[in-house]
Design a protein around this motif. Sequence first.
Motif, PDB file in Angstrom:
ATOM      1  N   GLU A   1      37.259  41.389  36.828  1.00 13.43           N
ATOM      2  CA  GLU A   1      38.391  40.604  37.311  1.00 13.43           C
ATOM      3  C   GLU A   1      38.164  39.119  37.054  1.00 13.43           C
ATOM      4  O   GLU A   1      39.066  38.391  36.615  1.00 13.43           O
ATOM      5  N   MET A   2      36.941  38.648  37.280  1.00  7.25           N
ATOM      6  CA  MET A   2      36.647  37.238  37.086  1.00  7.25           C
ATOM      7  C   MET A   2      36.564  36.874  35.608  1.00  7.25           C
ATOM      8  O   MET A   2      37.029  35.813  35.191  1.00  7.25           O
TER       9      MET A   2
ATOM     10  N   ARG B   1      39.509  35.611  33.750  1.00  5.94           N
ATOM     11  CA  ARG B   1      40.069  34.290  34.054  1.00  5.94           C
ATOM     12  C   ARG B   1      39.090  33.152  33.835  1.00  5.94           C
ATOM     13  O   ARG B   1      39.267  32.065  34.364  1.00  5.94           O
TER      14      ARG B   1
ATOM     15  N   ARG C   1      31.954  38.106  45.852  1.00  6.34           N
ATOM     16  CA  ARG C   1      32.812  37.035  45.332  1.00  6.34           C
ATOM     17  C   ARG C   1      32.154  35.676  45.544  1.00  6.34           C
ATOM     18  O   ARG C   1      32.204  34.791  44.678  1.00  6.34           O
TER      19      ARG C   1
ATOM     20  N   LEU D   1      31.136  33.039  42.605  1.00  6.74           N
ATOM     21  CA  LEU D   1      31.598  31.651  42.625  1.00  6.74           C
ATOM     22  C   LEU D   1      30.425  30.691  42.483  1.00  6.74           C
ATOM     23  O   LEU D   1      30.493  29.704  41.753  1.00  6.74           O
TER      24      LEU D   1
ATOM     25  N   ALA E   1      35.372  26.293  39.615  1.00  2.00           N
ATOM     26  CA  ALA E   1      35.330  27.737  39.857  1.00  2.00           C
ATOM     27  C   ALA E   1      36.224  28.135  41.013  1.00  2.00           C
ATOM     28  O   ALA E   1      36.823  29.207  41.017  1.00  2.00           O
TER      29      ALA E   1
ATOM     30  N   VAL F   1      39.537  31.898  41.409  1.00  2.00           N
ATOM     31  CA  VAL F   1      39.292  33.169  42.069  1.00  2.00           C
ATOM     32  C   VAL F   1      40.310  33.379  43.173  1.00  2.00           C
ATOM     33  O   VAL F   1      40.457  32.546  44.067  1.00  2.00           O
TER      34      VAL F   1
END
Length: 283
Positions: free
Chosen positions: A29-30, A33, A75, A79, A153, A157
């Motif tokens: 997912e990260m 992006r 998460r 980050l 960052a 998210v």
Amino acid sequence: MNGEAPAVDRRREDIVRANMPLVGHLVREMLARVPAHVNRDDLLSAGYAALVAAARGFDAERGVPFPRFAAARVRGALLDELRGLDWASRSVRQRARRTDAAREELTAELGRTPSVQEIAERLGCTVEDIEHAEDDVHRATVFSLQGFATATADDIVTEPGAGPEEMLIRRERVGYLRHAVDALPERLRVVVQGYFFDERPMAEIAADLGVSESRVSQLRAEALVLLRDGLNTHLDPALAAENPPKEGCVARRRAAYYDRIASRGTLRTRLELTGPDGLPVAA
């Protein structure tokens, strides 16, 4: 008592193994992006370490399911990993903004895309200075869906507790992004698709187009400005109004591009480009 510790350790190991796919999902997912230079293995290592730490600190009596508890920890670790990669200094970002401004001014004055040499002369620096600054920023830039501007960052998210409305807005933005890329002039579209989505080396894209790597870098910068302004026109008109296009053929071409974005689809077709979780669906 001595037998309880090994049993607890085994339970923790079972929990970690059962939830390892969660780390893979969050990393994918990260990665969707962030710039292509971000290393997948580095994110996975940080995520797995956070998963193990979450298993050690988990208390089932609090009533929170472990996957939800672990997702927040993972998460956070991802980050932190990205913050470590976001090393571009404020002066580098300021130089990038000045370069963008000079490029837009020269485009309006000349009626065409200026060369790197012309931009360098306008800024009073060398071509190498501009190319090095752009490389630095692209390595540390997040391909932000909100504006395609340099971001940290934290900007990329999605909050773990995002509600249906926030998710719907995000999915619409992703849809607009894909349609904005599809509506780009062919050479710009090839560069954006190849560099950002297919993660192809710049030298390979340059060879396909029959141009230099410096020209590909120039096309990439031009495309990002077009994408930013095109998305702002449809998603944030107030922001777009702060930088209205100048009159002339350049302004007409930009207006035509903005219209092509709108004509690419509807809200329904844009939402169909992502799943309920906000991740892109297979073509």
